[in-house]
Design an enzyme around this catalytic site. Structure first.
Site, PDB file in Angstrom:
ATOM      1  N   GLU A 146      29.439 -28.902 -34.175  1.00 41.69           N
ATOM      2  CA  GLU A 146      29.057 -29.917 -33.974  1.00 41.69           C
ATOM      3  C   GLU A 146      27.974 -30.072 -35.216  1.00 41.69           C
ATOM      4  OE1 GLU A 146      27.965 -32.383 -32.016  1.00 41.69           O
ATOM      5  OE2 GLU A 146      29.832 -31.213 -30.686  1.00 41.69           O
ATOM      6  N   LEU A 147      28.785 -29.128 -36.345  1.00 46.49           N
ATOM      7  CA  LEU A 147      27.480 -29.125 -37.655  1.00 46.49           C
ATOM      8  C   LEU A 147      26.657 -28.387 -37.794  1.00 46.49           C
ATOM      9  CD1 LEU A 147      27.377 -33.262 -38.894  1.00 46.49           C
ATOM     10  CD2 LEU A 147      29.815 -31.041 -38.459  1.00 46.49           C
TER      11      LEU A 147
END
Length: 475
Positions: A146-147
């Site tokens: 999720e970065l």
């Protein structure tokens, strides 16, 4: 010419079955195979396979001028192999075009980067080994779960040899700055940062089928016009979306696949190129460094890590799980290691979120549980059984200091063996050279390390041994 990088995320966790307190110690299988089969089969049919075929058509129709990237977790690959092997074949075809870049990441889409740096690096290595084995490409651009990203994680990513990382273009980090540039990390200046453009990504993922949206309907030429109209100095637009958005959240009858197919043609007319992230950083220099002292992500309005660590339930579960990381790393039980991998998926902690309003609704929509407390209870029951199995391998009376000593010994022995093997290779080359010489010296004995057992010991106290044999030089 402006560059647009599409990033399509593919991730699915192994879902936990309903696991009761009375199952602890009696049932060591934790997964809901029926749910996994149903969900993966349905998504493959409605979303993943149609979208992969759409990307192939876009590449071929544009004479391979359209390029994009895919970040896929190891657990998603495993489920494709089990329930939708045709998707693996399509991913291989996409890789063979040379127009699709596979990104690096964590194997199980885990939170290891926030909890355990060594486990994080191990997972990334395992993920990239799988990508290279299946698709024949070695990832060079990194996209964390999720970065998730901060200055400390940047240092870890750079130490693993990556030169580029994709992360969130969070407003509270950028301020007045635009995400449409290449930046570098303040703690690792050689690491390039590509930032997502949430607004343009959401125009597709969130508003394409929104009839109350001011810009509805969204067409390919209108969308490309928006990108082309950006300031001339803003040269790269990064669009990060889940692949199951296409065909699942945006069904086929919305026209989403036709919209995607039309983008390369209008892009060519308006001077907009769809390219790979590695190509972008190869031609654009960073405009400045970004300092991000606290972790950010692409989840929830706050764009932080509170989606997984925002309450005591989540922190308790994470603490218990990663509290046995060193013990699990020492064991050689394949089933235990597999469960360790699957239990790390960030989804389990996402379901435990107790947020309200829009964020809370989003968490509830994805959760298979009736409440965050049900998610916590079920996970902790599973984790309790898992911890019992770890305890059987390495009892709690062995403290972490002793475990660290064992790990250090294993690493040192591995390095020593590698050095000895290099020395053996040199000695063998010298022997061959001596055979070719008429003035070869008289044979003499040399010790050669044939093989060493460098696997982690099953129980504390077992010593790693090195066997030696004597070989003679040929005259």
């Amino acid at each position: 010419m402006k560059s647009v990088c599409f990033y399509f995320k593919i991730h699915q966790p192994f879902r936990l079955k309903r696991y009761r307190f009375f199952d602890i110690g009696n049932d060591h299988y934790y997964y809901d195979d029926f749910a996994d089969d149903e969900i993966m089969t349905r998504l493959a049919e409605t979303s993943y396979v149609p979208m992969a075929n759409t990307l192939l058509q876009m590449i071929n129709d544009s004479n391979r001028e359209f390029k994009c990237s895919i970040c896929i977790s190891g657990t998603a690959i495993e489920q494709f192999q089990l329930y939708a092997p045709e998707m693996i074949d399509l991913l291989k075809k996409l890789a063979d075009t040379g127009c699709v870049e596979f990104l690096s990441g964590t194997y199980s889409h885990s939170l290891a980067s926030l909890e355990d740096p060594e486990e994080f690096m191990r997972e990334v290595k395992e993920h990239d080994t799988l990508i290279q084995r299946l698709f024949g490409v070695k990832p060079t651009v990194f996209a964390n779960t999720e970065l998730i990203y901060d200055d400390d994680i940047a240092t870890l990513i750079a130490s693993m040899g990556f030169s580029t990382v994709l992360t969130e273009g969070a407003k509270h980090v950028l301020g007045w700055k635009s995400p449409n540039y290449v930046y570098c990390a303040a703690t690792a200046p050689e690491l390039r940062l590509l930032l997502t453009n949430d607004k343009l990504a959401n125009d597709i993922a969130g508003n394409f089928n929104n009839t109350s949206w001011d810009e509805y309907p969204l067409t390919a030429d209108k969308y490309v016009d928006w990108i082309a109209a950006l300031p001339e100095e803003e040269q790269v637009v990064n669009l990060y979306m889940s692949m199951d958005t296409f065909g699942s959240f945006l069904p086929k009858d919305t026209g989403i696949f036709d919209f995607m197919k039309a983008l390369p043609r209008f892009g060519k007319e308006k001077g907009v190129a769809f390219t790979k992230p590695s190509d972008v950083v190869g031609k654009l220099n960073p405009v400045g460094a970004l300092t991000i002292p606290f972790p950010i992500s692409d989840i929830d309005e706050a764009r932080d890590v509170s989606a997984w660590k925002g309450n005591e339930l989540q922190r308790e579960a994470l603490g218990k799980l990663y509290g046995v990381a060193e013990r699990v790393s020492l064991c050689s039980d394949r089933r235990l290691k597999q469960d360790w991998e699957y239990l790390q998926s960030s989804d389990h902690f996402y379901y435990m979120s107790t947020k309200n309003m829009a964020d809370g609704a989003s968490h509830a929509a994805f959760s298979p549980y009736d409440s965050p407390f049900a998610a916590f209870t079920n996970y902790m029951n599973v984790l309790a059984d898992f911890l019992v199995r770890v305890e059987e391998q390495f009892p709690e009376n062995i403290d972490n200091e002793e475990l660290n000593s064992l790990l250090l010994t294993i690493r040192n022995q591995s390095q020593e063996i590698n050095a000895l093997n290099k020395e053996v290779k040199n000695l063998r080359n010298n022997i061959l050279n001596a055979d070719d010489s008429t003035n070869a010296p008289k044979a003499e004995e040399v010790e050669v390390v044939e093989k060493a057992d460098v696997e982690a010991p099953q129980k504390p106290g077992r010593k790693t041994t090195t066997r030696k044999s004597t070989a003679k030089k040929a005259k």
